[in-house]
Design an enzyme around this catalytic site. Structure first.
Site, PDB file in Angstrom:
ATOM      1  CD  GLU A 159      -0.573  -0.479   5.986  1.00  0.00           C
ATOM      2  OE1 GLU A 159      -1.361  -0.250   7.110  1.00  0.00           O
ATOM      3  OE2 GLU A 159      -1.025  -0.622   4.980  1.00  0.00           O
TER       4      GLU A 159
ATOM      5  CE1 TYR B 207      -9.574  -5.907  -0.231  1.00  0.00           C
ATOM      6  CE2 TYR B 207      -9.314  -5.918  -2.245  1.00  0.00           C
ATOM      7  CZ  TYR B 207     -10.024  -5.408  -1.481  1.00  0.00           C
ATOM      8  OH  TYR B 207     -10.975  -4.813  -1.631  1.00  0.00           O
ATOM      9  N   GLY B 208      -4.253  -9.631   1.116  1.00  0.00           N
ATOM     10  CA  GLY B 208      -2.940 -10.342   0.583  1.00  0.00           C
ATOM     11  C   GLY B 208      -3.196 -11.859   1.180  1.00  0.00           C
TER      12      GLY B 208
ATOM     13  CB  CYS C  54       3.693  -6.349  -1.965  1.00  0.00           C
ATOM     14  SG  CYS C  54       2.939  -5.475  -0.667  1.00  0.00           S
ATOM     15  CB  THR C  55       0.869  -1.630  -2.816  1.00  0.00           C
ATOM     16  OG1 THR C  55       0.437  -2.152  -1.765  1.00  0.00           O
ATOM     17  CG2 THR C  55       0.054  -1.515  -4.073  1.00  0.00           C
ATOM     18  CG  HIS C  56       2.371  -1.894   1.821  1.00  0.00           C
ATOM     19  ND1 HIS C  56       1.470  -2.073   1.067  1.00  0.00           N
ATOM     20  CD2 HIS C  56       2.209  -1.435   2.936  1.00  0.00           C
ATOM     21  CE1 HIS C  56       0.317  -1.841   1.793  1.00  0.00           C
ATOM     22  NE2 HIS C  56       0.623  -1.420   2.962  1.00  0.00           N
TER      23      HIS C  56
ATOM     24  CG  ASP D  98      -3.910  -0.988  -2.878  1.00  0.00           C
ATOM     25  OD1 ASP D  98      -3.574  -2.017  -3.459  1.00  0.00           O
ATOM     26  OD2 ASP D  98      -3.398  -0.409  -1.735  1.00  0.00           O
ATOM     27  CB  SER D  99      -6.095  -4.172  -0.728  1.00  0.00           C
ATOM     28  OG  SER D  99      -4.975  -3.853  -0.568  1.00  0.00           O
TER      29      SER D  99
ATOM     30  CB  CYS E 195      -4.204  -4.206  -5.311  1.00  0.00           C
ATOM     31  SG  CYS E 195      -3.818  -5.145  -3.969  1.00  0.00           S
ATOM     32  CG  ASN E 196       1.905  -6.109  -6.386  1.00  0.00           C
ATOM     33  OD1 ASN E 196       2.707  -6.601  -7.524  1.00  0.00           O
ATOM     34  ND2 ASN E 196       1.782  -4.939  -6.217  1.00  0.00           N
ATOM     35  CB  THR E 197      -3.517  -9.046  -3.412  1.00  0.00           C
ATOM     36  OG1 THR E 197      -2.205  -8.907  -2.580  1.00  0.00           O
ATOM     37  CG2 THR E 197      -4.293 -10.514  -2.901  1.00  0.00           C
TER      38      THR E 197
END
Ligand code: DGL
Length: 269
Positions: free
Chosen positions: A156, A45-46, A188-190, A13-14, A76-78
């Site tokens: 975050e 990265y997004g 998105c991962t978050h 992931d980023s 990571c989706n991006t």
């Protein structure tokens, strides 16, 4: 049992967000050894260009291949949105799973009115990757995407149930809800950490958590290719990051849902 089955799965992931995917993998595939790489020195990265993301991705995949991984999971989706082909080229015959393919599939299974919403980073939304993945399987589906750049820093910060996050999410969801979607992909991962808040804001929506669907797709791929580890002796988890910023441990443990051990810093490129 062959040695290849005991080799780890490489997840990347980023930054720290991909730990939501690691968490889902640990639950779904408790025997599997995992090597994680998070590019914490260069996140996010997004908002970066395709060229830069491809370059960073190549460095990460090369690093994970040195760990003798048996499969790769793009958490990571991006990265999945703009550099999936690059990962496949580098991986050769190895199974490559990614959050977008798994999320698109789950969204199609979930929707009843063929109106799907996607929330993601700006780069993911601009790439149109979710819409392409969904339309390749059902061209009659309508996909409504919304970039939500403010949600990553709020997660975050740990503001998972904070009024600021609630108002921000409400604002981002408005145009999507106006389109009568019945399914929302958390692209998105978050965002899986915001599931309870989003459920309160839009209780009628079915949420697709790409972490869970990716773990499921990984399990299927491992069993299909006879790569699943039958060893019950307890899995080994290793975490590599390109920086250990302030509060990393706390944030990482929030994403992983358990203590973060065997953490090491490495520099790439
Ligand atoms: N991991 C990214 C994603 O899933 C979010 C963080 C970033 O922008 O790098 O799209």
């Amino acid at each position: 049992m062959t040695a290849i089955q005991q080799r780890p799965i490489g997840v990347f992931d980023s930054g720290v967000g991909g730990l939501t995917v690691v968490r889902a993998l640990m639950e779904r595939l408790p025997n599997e050894n995992i090597v994680y790489f998070g590019d914490t020195a260069r996140v996010p990265y997004g908002v970066k260009s395709r060229h830069t993301i491809e370059l960073y991705t190549e460095q990460i995949v090369t690093y994970l291949l040195e760990h003798d991984v048996k499969a790769l999971v793009v958490a990571c989706n991006t990265i999945a949105a703009v550099a999936r082909e690059k990962v496949r080229q580098l991986a050769g015959d190895m199974p490559v799973l990614d959050v977008i393919a798994a999320g698109a599939q789950a969204a199609l299974q979930s929707t009843q009115n063929n109106h799907i919403g996607v929330i993601a980073t700006s780069t993911t939304v601009n790439s149109n990757a979710y819409a392409r993945a969904i339309h390749s399987q059902n061209p009659n589906t309508r996909v409504f995407s919304q970039a939500c750049p403010l949600l990553v820093p709020l997660v975050e910060e740990g503001w998972l149930d904070h009024e600021v996050t609630r108002l921000t999410a409400r604002e981002y969801l408005k145009p999507i809800l106006a389109e009568n979607v019945d399914t929302l992909v958390l692209g998105c991962t978050h965002y899986p950490l915001l599931k309870p808040l989003i459920k309160q804001e839009a209780p009628e929506l079915k949420l697709v958590d790409s972490a869970i669907t990716t773990a499921e797709a990984t399990a299927e791929a491992l069993y299909r290719s006879q790569l699943a580890n039958p060893n019950h002796n307890g899995a080994d988890y290793r975490f590599y990051v390109s920086d250990i910023p302030l509060r990393f441990q706390t944030i990482g443990e929030r994403f992983l849902g358990r203590s973060l051990e065997q953490l090491e810093m490495v520099s790439l490129g």
